[in-house]
Design an enzyme around this catalytic site. Structure first.
Site, PDB file in Angstrom:
ATOM      1  N   ASP A 192     -12.103   6.449 -23.170  1.00  0.00           N
ATOM      2  CA  ASP A 192     -11.562   7.275 -21.721  1.00  0.00           C
ATOM      3  C   ASP A 192     -12.103   7.257 -20.530  1.00  0.00           C
ATOM      4  O   ASP A 192     -11.242   6.097 -19.909  1.00  0.00           O
ATOM      5  CB  ASP A 192     -11.162   8.663 -22.010  1.00  0.00           C
ATOM      6  CG  ASP A 192     -10.460   8.774 -23.109  1.00  0.00           C
ATOM      7  OD1 ASP A 192      -9.876   7.764 -23.733  1.00  0.00           O
ATOM      8  OD2 ASP A 192     -10.566  10.358 -23.257  1.00  0.00           O
ATOM      9  N   GLU A 218      -5.334  -0.107 -25.311  1.00  0.00           N
ATOM     10  CA  GLU A 218      -6.585  -0.614 -24.273  1.00  0.00           C
ATOM     11  C   GLU A 218      -5.463  -1.714 -22.701  1.00  0.00           C
ATOM     12  O   GLU A 218      -6.730  -2.396 -22.652  1.00  0.00           O
ATOM     13  CB  GLU A 218      -7.731  -0.878 -24.482  1.00  0.00           C
ATOM     14  CG  GLU A 218      -7.101  -1.891 -25.047  1.00  0.00           C
ATOM     15  CD  GLU A 218      -6.950  -1.956 -27.030  1.00  0.00           C
ATOM     16  OE1 GLU A 218      -8.157  -2.477 -27.626  1.00  0.00           O
ATOM     17  OE2 GLU A 218      -6.890  -0.454 -27.081  1.00  0.00           O
TER      18      GLU A 218
END
Length: 301
Positions: A192, A218
Site C-alpha cells: 500500500d 498496481e
C-alpha cells in the site's frame, strides 16, 4: 437572530439571520449528464460562462450544448441566468428562457437536451461538504487519485471532444513491476505504501490538464490532452524516471520501484476512435514493455 410571527400558528419563529447571510455562495450541481454529481462554484462577482467550447468557464461535453450556451451573472446579492442565443435553448424548471431570469435556490436548469443542473445557495461549509461527497465518488480510497469509473467517463468525453475539435489525445497505461513480490515478501501494508508513493509521484509529474486514475491493482492510467504520441512517450519517460529515482521508505529503509508503460494516441486507432480501442492499444504496448524487460516505455507496435 430575529423574531418573526407565524400567522398560521400564532407562534413566534426564531430566524437565524446569520445562517441566511452565510448561504450566499452560488453553486451548480450536475444532476443529469456526464459528470453527474459534479459541483461547480459560480463566480462571486462578474459572470460565469457555460457551454461546450474550450474557452468557457464551465465546459460540458454534450453535443446538444452550444459552444457558448449561457451565462450566469452575479448582480449584487442575486444570480441571473441569460441564454446566449443557443441552438437548443436554456430552461429553468422546464420553461425555456428568452430574457435574463433571476435564479432561485433549488431551481432546475437545463442546457440543451441532456445536461441538467441544480442551482443552490450554500455556505462555505456546505459547499465543501458537497465537494467532499462528489470527490469520494470519484477517487480511489487508497491513493487519492481518480478511480476507474471516473476515468472511463472522462475518456469517453475527451475522445468526443478531441474528435469534434480535431485535437490530440493520448493515453498512458503503466504497471508497477514485480509488485506481487512486494506484497508476498514485505506484506500488504508495504505494498500500500508503494502504491501511494507511486501515485503521488505520478500526480506531481503530469500536467494540470492531464488526468491520472488507478485502473486496478498496481495499474494506473493517464489521459494526456493536446500533445502527440511522441511527446506523450517523452512524458512517459519522465514518469518512469520519477518513480525509479524516488524510492518508498519502508521502516526507514528505501524500496525502489520501477514501472512499465504503454502509450497510444487517437491517431493509432484508425477509424475506430473509441475508448475500448484506445485502451486496448495502450494495454498491448504496456504488455510489450513488460515482455521487453520492464522499466521502459513502448509507444509502438
Amino acid at each position: 437572530m430575529a423574531d418573526e410571527d407565524d400567522k398560521l400558528t400564532g407562534r413566534t419563529v426564531i430566524v437565524d439571520t446569520n445562517l441566511i447571510t452565510a448561504r450566499s455562495r452560488g453553486v451548480l450541481t450536475v444532476i443529469v449528464g456526464s459528470q453527474t454529481g459534479r459541483v461547480v462554484r459560480l463566480a462571486e462577482s462578474g459572470t460565469t460562462s457555460m457551454g461546450r467550447g474550450p474557452d468557457q468557464d464551465i465546459r460540458f461535453d454534450d453535443g446538444s450544448v452550444s459552444s457558448g450556451h449561457a451565462q450566469i451573472a452575479r448582480i449584487g446579492g442575486i444570480f441571473v441566468l441569460a441564454d446566449m442565443k443557443s441552438t437548443n435553448g436554456s430552461y429553468i424548471n422546464d420553461i425555456r428562457v428568452s430574457d435574463p431570469v433571476e435564479l432561485r435556490d433549488g431551481d432546475r436548469i437545463q442546457l440543451g437536451r441532456e445536461t441538467i443542473l441544480r442551482f443552490t445557495l450554500v455556505s462555505l461549509e456546505e459547499e465543501a461538504a458537497l465537494q467532499r461527497v462528489y470527490d469520494a465518488a470519484l477517487r480511489d480510497g487508497l491513493t487519492g487519485v481518480f478511480n476507474r469509473k471516473h476515468l472511463e467517463e472522462r475518456l469517453d468525453a475527451e475522445i468526443s471532444f478531441a474528435t469534434r475539435h480535431k485535437t490530440e489525445l493520448s493515453l498512458i497505461m503503466l504497471d508497477i513491476d514485480f509488485f506481487k513480490r512486494v506484497n508476498d515478501t514485505l506484506g500488504h501494508p508495504a505494498g500500500d505504501s508503494v502504491l501511494k508513493n507511486v501515485a503521488m509521484l505520478l500526480q506531481n509529474t503530469i500536467r494540470n490538464e492531464d488526468l491520472l486514475a488507478r485502473y486496478g491493482g498496481e495499474e494506473f492510467t493517464i489521459i494526456v490532452r493536446g500533445i502527440d504520441l511522441q511527446s506523450t512517450a517523452m512524458m512517459g519517460e519522465r514518469l518512469r524516471l520519477a518513480v525509479e529515482q524516488n524510492p518508498t521508505i519502508i521502516e526507514s529503509r528505501p524500496l525502489t520501484a520501477t514501472v512499465s508503460l504503454g502509450a497510444a494516441s487517437l491517431v493509432c486507432c484508425g477509424a475506430q476512435r473509441d475508448r475500448n480501442t484506445l485502451v486496448a492499444i495502450a494495454d498491448r504496448r504496456l504488455y510489450f514493455a513488460k515482455q521487453g524487460g520492464r522499466n521502459r516505455v513502448v509507444a509502438e507496435g
